[in-house]
Enzyme design. Structure first.
Site, short mmCIF file in Angstrom:
data_model
loop_
_atom_site.label_atom_id
_atom_site.label_comp_id
_atom_site.label_asym_id
_atom_site.label_seq_id
_atom_site.Cartn_x
_atom_site.Cartn_y
_atom_site.Cartn_z
N ALA A 240 77.54 69.42 43.98
CA ALA A 240 76.85 70.29 43.16
C ALA A 240 75.75 70.92 44.60
O ALA A 240 74.78 70.49 45.08
CB ALA A 240 76.38 69.52 42.44
N LYS A 241 75.90 71.97 44.87
CA LYS A 241 74.94 72.47 45.44
C LYS A 241 73.28 72.58 44.93
O LYS A 241 73.13 73.28 44.45
CB LYS A 241 74.56 74.24 46.37
CG LYS A 241 74.22 74.46 47.73
CD LYS A 241 75.07 75.01 48.26
CE LYS A 241 74.73 76.18 49.23
NZ LYS A 241 74.94 74.95 50.65
N THR A 242 72.90 70.96 45.25
CA THR A 242 71.15 71.04 44.51
C THR A 242 70.01 71.54 45.92
O THR A 242 69.72 70.98 47.04
CB THR A 242 71.36 69.43 44.15
OG1 THR A 242 72.42 69.52 43.30
CG2 THR A 242 70.10 69.37 43.31
#
Length: 312
Positions: free
Chosen positions: A160-162
């Site tokens: 997840a690109k958090t």
């Protein structure tokens, strides 16, 4: 170049187009305090058919997938976000540009649980040149292996690109720059090569291409996937589930980074150890040329990967 030096005027926020300087949030926004946001970095390229967003659908799919571990409900449909993005590029009169969609828990309460907070969504676009320096694409960059390790997927979802996770990237990258390097390489908790702070990494040895697999705590990069595809189309054997030790970096024939911002950037040295001949290697150059021929539409390959800002 800072934002104040750019001729950009409009950002899309929560369904409205607002003036750039008015795109503001409250200081008690949940995402500011706890890093509870997800985002994408996307490039549009200036082609002879006008600006074209590269692999927008894949970036958009990853944005929605990144929201899932955080129970974040993006109330806008993919079609709505697509039209908003195209219009932001139009209103800012951009050709080649960088596009940043972001969704984050907004302002309501400040407990760690975000359950009472809205999900805010914004899309900005601006001109952005070569990420790692103007001569990096041709001459390569010097990097160091960071003392900071990449977090494991058992701790925080790595695919997840958090927003909050990029504190790890900041620490690694700034450590490298303080020591005179352009960028870092980050190892995972097992001590194997994971990725760069904002890039995936590839190694070339004896004509074969290796890149760490998803189990190595990497982000499943879209440019990574593009380069794997281009390499296989050109007859290269690609191991995209590789386990690469730190020592293998020093004995590689070639190394290069990939990413939406970094594109395809050669690595010249690692920890002051010269890689290969100390210049962009032939495999890197071939794949870099193939990549730019593709995204700048000097070839008709993979038309399905492009979303044109203006209807054709």
């Amino acid at each position: 170049m800072g934002f104040d030096d750019m001729d950009v005027s409009t950002i899309w926020m929560n369904g409205e187009y607002v003036d750039w300087e008015d795109a503001q949030i409250h200081v008690l926004t949940h995402g500011l305090h706890y890093g509870t946001g997800i985002f994408e970095g996307v490039r549009a390229y200036d082609t002879d058919r006008g600006p074209a967003i590269f692999r927008w659908e894949e970036h958009l799919e990853r944005l929605y997938n990144s929201a899932k571990p955080y129970d974040m409900d993006i109330e806008y449909s993919p079609e709505e976000l697509t039209e908003a993005t195209l219009e932001v590029v139009r209103r800012n009169d951009l050709d080649g540009c960088y596009i940043r969609p972001i969704a984050y828990y907004g302002y309501d309460s400040l407990g760690v649980s975000p359950k009472d907070n809205p999900t805010d969504v914004a899309i900005a676009a601006w001109p952005w040149g070569t990420y790692l320096g103007e001569d990096a694409l041709e001459n390569g960059v010097d990097v160091m292996v960071s003392s900071w390790r990449k977090h494991a997927s058992s701790q925080i979802p790595t695919n997840a690109k958090t927003t909050g996770l990029y504190v790890n990237s900041l620490l690694a990258g700034e450590e490298a720059r303080r020591n005179g390097y352009v960028e870092a390489i980050v190892l995972n908790k097992e001590g194997n090569v994971a990725e760069g702070p904002g890039e995936n990494i590839f190694m070339v040895r004896d004509g074969k291409i290796y890149t760490p697999g998803l189990s190595q705590s990497i982000l499943d990069g879209i440019t990574r996937d593009t380069v794997i595809t281009l390499a296989r189309e050109r007859g290269y054997e690609v191991d995209d589930n590789a386990v690469i030790s730190r020592g293998e970096l020093h004995t590689a024939d070639e190394l290069f980074f990939t990413g939406s911002a970094a594109e395809v950037t050669p690595i010249r040295k690692v920890d002051n150890v010269v890689i290969g001949e100390g210049s962009r290697g032939p495999v890197t150059e071939e794949l870099q040329t193939a990549f730019f021929d593709l995204v700048e539409r000097r070839t008709d390959d993979h038309e399905e990967w492009f979303t044109y800002v203006e209807e054709q």
